[in-house]
Design a protein around this motif. Structure first.
Motif, PDB file in Angstrom:
ATOM      1  N   ILE A 252      -1.233  29.469   5.950  1.00 51.41           N
ATOM      2  CA  ILE A 252      -1.957  30.166   4.873  1.00 51.41           C
ATOM      3  C   ILE A 252      -1.006  31.065   4.090  1.00 51.41           C
ATOM      4  O   ILE A 252      -1.024  31.100   2.854  1.00 51.41           O
ATOM      5  CB  ILE A 252      -3.126  30.982   5.457  1.00 51.41           C
ATOM      6  CG1 ILE A 252      -4.184  30.033   6.047  1.00 51.41           C
ATOM      7  CG2 ILE A 252      -3.746  31.868   4.385  1.00 51.41           C
ATOM      8  CD1 ILE A 252      -5.308  30.750   6.766  1.00 51.41           C
ATOM      9  N   SER A 253      -0.150  31.795   4.816  1.00 50.60           N
ATOM     10  CA  SER A 253       0.811  32.690   4.163  1.00 50.60           C
ATOM     11  C   SER A 253       1.780  31.896   3.282  1.00 50.60           C
ATOM     12  O   SER A 253       2.086  32.297   2.157  1.00 50.60           O
ATOM     13  CB  SER A 253       1.582  33.470   5.222  1.00 50.60           C
ATOM     14  OG  SER A 253       2.583  34.259   4.631  1.00 50.60           O
ATOM     15  N   LEU A 254       2.243  30.757   3.787  1.00 54.66           N
ATOM     16  CA  LEU A 254       3.171  29.916   3.026  1.00 54.66           C
ATOM     17  C   LEU A 254       2.519  29.421   1.739  1.00 54.66           C
ATOM     18  O   LEU A 254       3.139  29.431   0.663  1.00 54.66           O
ATOM     19  CB  LEU A 254       3.620  28.730   3.890  1.00 54.66           C
ATOM     20  CG  LEU A 254       4.591  27.740   3.238  1.00 54.66           C
ATOM     21  CD1 LEU A 254       5.942  28.398   2.998  1.00 54.66           C
ATOM     22  CD2 LEU A 254       4.745  26.498   4.119  1.00 54.66           C
ATOM     23  N   MET A 255       1.280  29.004   1.831  1.00 53.35           N
ATOM     24  CA  MET A 255       0.570  28.499   0.660  1.00 53.35           C
ATOM     25  C   MET A 255       0.346  29.603  -0.377  1.00 53.35           C
ATOM     26  O   MET A 255       0.473  29.378  -1.581  1.00 53.35           O
ATOM     27  CB  MET A 255      -0.777  27.896   1.068  1.00 53.35           C
ATOM     28  CG  MET A 255      -0.644  26.552   1.743  1.00 53.35           C
ATOM     29  SD  MET A 255       0.119  25.325   0.666  1.00 53.35           S
ATOM     30  CE  MET A 255       0.109  23.894   1.724  1.00 53.35           C
ATOM     31  N   GLU A 256       0.014  30.791   0.092  1.00 54.32           N
ATOM     32  CA  GLU A 256      -0.240  31.907  -0.828  1.00 54.32           C
ATOM     33  C   GLU A 256       1.038  32.367  -1.524  1.00 54.32           C
ATOM     34  O   GLU A 256       1.013  32.756  -2.696  1.00 54.32           O
ATOM     35  CB  GLU A 256      -0.865  33.079  -0.052  1.00 54.32           C
ATOM     36  CG  GLU A 256      -2.290  32.803   0.408  1.00 54.32           C
ATOM     37  CD  GLU A 256      -2.837  33.943   1.244  1.00 54.32           C
ATOM     38  OE1 GLU A 256      -2.035  34.821   1.646  1.00 54.32           O
ATOM     39  OE2 GLU A 256      -4.062  33.951   1.510  1.00 54.32           O
ATOM     40  N   GLN A 257       2.159  32.312  -0.812  1.00 51.24           N
ATOM     41  CA  GLN A 257       3.407  32.809  -1.375  1.00 51.24           C
ATOM     42  C   GLN A 257       4.156  31.762  -2.203  1.00 51.24           C
ATOM     43  O   GLN A 257       4.699  32.073  -3.262  1.00 51.24           O
ATOM     44  CB  GLN A 257       4.319  33.311  -0.237  1.00 51.24           C
ATOM     45  CG  GLN A 257       3.778  34.533   0.488  1.00 51.24           C
ATOM     46  CD  GLN A 257       4.643  34.922   1.671  1.00 51.24           C
ATOM     47  OE1 GLN A 257       5.795  34.521   1.783  1.00 51.24           O
ATOM     48  NE2 GLN A 257       4.083  35.730   2.570  1.00 51.24           N
ATOM     49  N   GLN A 258       4.179  30.521  -1.734  1.00 50.88           N
ATOM     50  CA  GLN A 258       5.005  29.503  -2.392  1.00 50.88           C
ATOM     51  C   GLN A 258       4.203  28.438  -3.138  1.00 50.88           C
ATOM     52  O   GLN A 258       4.785  27.617  -3.853  1.00 50.88           O
ATOM     53  CB  GLN A 258       5.910  28.821  -1.345  1.00 50.88           C
ATOM     54  CG  GLN A 258       6.871  29.790  -0.669  1.00 50.88           C
ATOM     55  CD  GLN A 258       7.884  29.066   0.207  1.00 50.88           C
ATOM     56  OE1 GLN A 258       8.124  27.873   0.066  1.00 50.88           O
ATOM     57  NE2 GLN A 258       8.494  29.805   1.135  1.00 50.88           N
TER      58      GLN A 258
ATOM     59  N   ILE B  76       0.178  29.215  13.920  1.00 48.86           N
ATOM     60  CA  ILE B  76       0.645  28.232  12.940  1.00 48.86           C
ATOM     61  C   ILE B  76      -0.263  28.215  11.725  1.00 48.86           C
ATOM     62  O   ILE B  76       0.201  28.137  10.574  1.00 48.86           O
ATOM     63  CB  ILE B  76       0.715  26.833  13.589  1.00 48.86           C
ATOM     64  CG1 ILE B  76       1.772  26.811  14.698  1.00 48.86           C
ATOM     65  CG2 ILE B  76       1.012  25.750  12.539  1.00 48.86           C
ATOM     66  CD1 ILE B  76       1.791  25.534  15.524  1.00 48.86           C
ATOM     67  N   HIS B  77      -1.563  28.324  11.954  1.00 53.23           N
ATOM     68  CA  HIS B  77      -2.519  28.326  10.842  1.00 53.23           C
ATOM     69  C   HIS B  77      -2.298  29.536   9.937  1.00 53.23           C
ATOM     70  O   HIS B  77      -2.328  29.422   8.707  1.00 53.23           O
ATOM     71  CB  HIS B  77      -3.939  28.317  11.399  1.00 53.23           C
ATOM     72  CG  HIS B  77      -4.982  28.215  10.350  1.00 53.23           C
ATOM     73  ND1 HIS B  77      -6.056  29.090  10.267  1.00 53.23           N
ATOM     74  CD2 HIS B  77      -5.129  27.356   9.293  1.00 53.23           C
ATOM     75  CE1 HIS B  77      -6.805  28.761   9.232  1.00 53.23           C
ATOM     76  NE2 HIS B  77      -6.273  27.717   8.626  1.00 53.23           N
ATOM     77  N   ALA B  78      -2.066  30.699  10.542  1.00 55.56           N
ATOM     78  CA  ALA B  78      -1.821  31.907   9.749  1.00 55.56           C
ATOM     79  C   ALA B  78      -0.528  31.764   8.940  1.00 55.56           C
ATOM     80  O   ALA B  78      -0.469  32.158   7.765  1.00 55.56           O
ATOM     81  CB  ALA B  78      -1.738  33.122  10.673  1.00 55.56           C
TER      82      ALA B  78
ATOM     83  N   LEU C 148       3.138  15.700   4.558  1.00 55.23           N
ATOM     84  CA  LEU C 148       2.961  16.455   5.793  1.00 55.23           C
ATOM     85  C   LEU C 148       4.315  16.895   6.350  1.00 55.23           C
ATOM     86  O   LEU C 148       4.466  18.013   6.836  1.00 55.23           O
ATOM     87  CB  LEU C 148       2.214  15.589   6.818  1.00 55.23           C
ATOM     88  CG  LEU C 148       1.889  16.225   8.169  1.00 55.23           C
ATOM     89  CD1 LEU C 148       0.899  17.371   7.989  1.00 55.23           C
ATOM     90  CD2 LEU C 148       1.329  15.174   9.125  1.00 55.23           C
ATOM     91  N   GLY C 149       5.308  16.011   6.250  1.00 56.62           N
ATOM     92  CA  GLY C 149       6.645  16.347   6.736  1.00 56.62           C
ATOM     93  C   GLY C 149       7.276  17.484   5.955  1.00 56.62           C
ATOM     94  O   GLY C 149       7.958  18.346   6.522  1.00 56.62           O
ATOM     95  N   ASP C 150       7.058  17.495   4.620  1.00 59.97           N
ATOM     96  CA  ASP C 150       7.588  18.590   3.794  1.00 59.97           C
ATOM     97  C   ASP C 150       7.031  19.932   4.252  1.00 59.97           C
ATOM     98  O   ASP C 150       7.745  20.929   4.321  1.00 59.97           O
ATOM     99  CB  ASP C 150       7.195  18.372   2.326  1.00 59.97           C
ATOM    100  CG  ASP C 150       7.855  17.162   1.712  1.00 59.97           C
ATOM    101  OD1 ASP C 150       8.938  16.767   2.191  1.00 59.97           O
ATOM    102  OD2 ASP C 150       7.296  16.601   0.756  1.00 59.97           O
ATOM    103  N   LEU C 151       5.743  19.951   4.523  1.00 61.51           N
ATOM    104  CA  LEU C 151       5.070  21.203   4.872  1.00 61.51           C
ATOM    105  C   LEU C 151       5.441  21.663   6.282  1.00 61.51           C
ATOM    106  O   LEU C 151       5.475  22.866   6.561  1.00 61.51           O
ATOM    107  CB  LEU C 151       3.554  21.010   4.767  1.00 61.51           C
ATOM    108  CG  LEU C 151       2.684  22.250   4.607  1.00 61.51           C
ATOM    109  CD1 LEU C 151       3.152  23.098   3.427  1.00 61.51           C
ATOM    110  CD2 LEU C 151       1.230  21.845   4.433  1.00 61.51           C
ATOM    111  N   ALA C 152       5.719  20.707   7.162  1.00 63.22           N
ATOM    112  CA  ALA C 152       6.049  21.064   8.547  1.00 63.22           C
ATOM    113  C   ALA C 152       7.422  21.715   8.662  1.00 63.22           C
ATOM    114  O   ALA C 152       7.652  22.537   9.552  1.00 63.22           O
ATOM    115  CB  ALA C 152       5.989  19.809   9.418  1.00 63.22           C
ATOM    116  N   LYS C 153       8.346  21.366   7.771  1.00 65.38           N
ATOM    117  CA  LYS C 153       9.720  21.880   7.874  1.00 65.38           C
ATOM    118  C   LYS C 153       9.810  23.393   7.781  1.00 65.38           C
ATOM    119  O   LYS C 153      10.383  24.041   8.659  1.00 65.38           O
ATOM    120  CB  LYS C 153      10.595  21.224   6.808  1.00 65.38           C
ATOM    121  CG  LYS C 153      11.062  19.821   7.173  1.00 65.38           C
ATOM    122  CD  LYS C 153      12.017  19.270   6.124  1.00 65.38           C
ATOM    123  CE  LYS C 153      12.549  17.901   6.541  1.00 65.38           C
ATOM    124  NZ  LYS C 153      13.488  17.341   5.525  1.00 65.38           N
TER     125      LYS C 153
END
Length: 392
Positions: free
Chosen positions: A282-288, A277-279, A298-303
């Motif tokens: 990180i990938s989501l943050m780098e790309q989007q 989940i952590h990886a 927190l709910g937005d990021l969990a979806k």
């Protein structure tokens, strides 16, 4: 010409009526909106009765004397329930109606008592009444009720503050100030009741309180205006992880037990799954670059990660050593520092670049930047010898 306090009295009634009309005209009212509307409705009636007393007009309508007593029992419960539903902490449904039992009991008690009293007794013109101890006890109960509900509301506010810190990446525009004003104003009213219980002083402080919350309520987004929630927010209880049902114990030798580090006991999440989940995070943050959304929760990021918000919160706490709030704002500060290094961005102001990175106010930007770098943004720019546009 009207005296000063009469002007304040009339203004308080009109402001209350104005706010009540705004509230009932609000489309798609939430439960909190309905509670606030009901509170203003009863507050208008209570204000009218208090103003009538303060004007020494009791003799005009003696049948109303004494019927102001049930209303103070309503304000504490309305304050508490409004905060409870506005902050999403409601749990008991219809049982919340129990908070209004004291007010109903006051009405039940007053019906036979006031019906048996003469006009002279009600106006205090026939000497001490046999019901005097009852009225003193009722006034004492009103004061106790008011203090208790202010304290209960403060407890709700503390819980809400913790929930905001867990779920929101920007907290400056959350309803904390509005709730502080409500609780503080109610606390001030009860202090006046205890210190100076005269009708005129009480009414003046109530009217000033109405002016105060009217002004800040209209400024606070979503209180008297309609705004659909744009971000996923979960109730505090949803973010708290349930206890995992114990599984049958597996017999292992002592060396294995000593060498194993048990993680995520409450959620049942394994270290391998947490790392996955952590990886993905990180990938989501780098790309989007999700952190650039100033309203990110927190709910937005969990979806997009397809995980429960509580699990994601635990992964961030464990793998990053930070809360969700701090994690997102560290990313924003790092993005801001990268923008500063690009020559084409030197035509913009510091605040413009901060907004580009997801901060939603100068206060939030300065506070988080200094917390993370130990320098103010302007000091950092000077230390890095960067030329930047002046102004905000």
């Amino acid at each position: 010409m009207l005296s000063d306090w009469r002007v304040i009295y009339m203004g308080g009634v009109f402001i209350s009526l104005f706010l009540f009309v705004i509230l009932i005209s609000k489309p798609k009212k939430s439960t909190a909106d309905k509670i606030l509307s009901a509170w203003f409705f009863f507050a208008i009636i209570h204000q009218a009765l208090m103003g009538w007393y303060a004007s020494n007009k009791m003799s005009d309508m003696p049948a109303l004397i004494g019927w102001e007593l049930p209303f103070p029992f309503l304000h504490g419960p309305f304050l508490y329930l409004y905060i409870l539903f506005l902050t999403g902490q409601q749990r008991h449904g219809w049982r919340n109606l129990f908070h209004f039992i004291p007010s109903v009991l006051a009405v039940v008690i007053l019906v036979p008592v006031l019906g048996s009293m003469s006009v002279q007794e009600k106006m205090g013109m026939a000497g001490p009444s046999g019901f005097e101890p009852l009225f003193r006890g009722m006034v004492g109960s009103i004061i106790v009720s008011g203090i208790v509900y202010v304290l209960l509301s403060l407890r709700l506010l503390r819980r809400h503050r913790r929930n905001v810190a867990v779920q929101f990446s920007n907290t400056d525009k959350i309803t904390l100030n509005w709730l502080r004003y409500l609780i503080g104003g109610m606390g001030a009213i009860w202090i006046v009741v205890i210190i100076s219980p005269s009708a005129q002083s009480l009414y003046i402080v109530v009217a000033l309180f109405i002016f105060f919350i009217g002004y800040f309520g209209i400024r606070q987004v979503g209180i008297f205006s309609h705004q659909l929630p744009a971000h996923a927010v979960y109730l505090p209880a949803v973010v708290q992880l349930p206890e995992k049902t114990p599984e049958p114990a597996v017999v292992e030798d002592m060396a294995d037990i000593a060498s194993k580090k048990v993680k995520y006991e409450k959620s049942g999440l394994t270290d391998t799954e947490a790392a996955r989940i952590h990886a993905a995070l990180i990938s989501l943050m780098e790309q989007q670059h999700c952190y650039k959304d100033s309203g990110l929760t927190l709910g937005d990021l969990a979806k997009p990660l397809d995980v429960h918000p509580a699990i994601l919160s635990q992964v961030i706490n464990s793998k990053e050593g930070k809360s969700f709030y701090d994690y997102i704002n560290v990313l924003r500060v790092e993005a801001f520092k990268q923008l500063l290094q690009q020559p084409e961005n030197q035509q913009y102001t510091l605040l413009a670049l901060a907004f580009e990175c997801g901060f939603n106010s100068k206060t939030s930007f300065n506070r988080n930047f200094k917390k993370i770098t130990q320098l103010s943004p302007s000091s950092y720019v000077k230390e890095m010898n960067i030329s930047i546009q002046e102004g905000e």
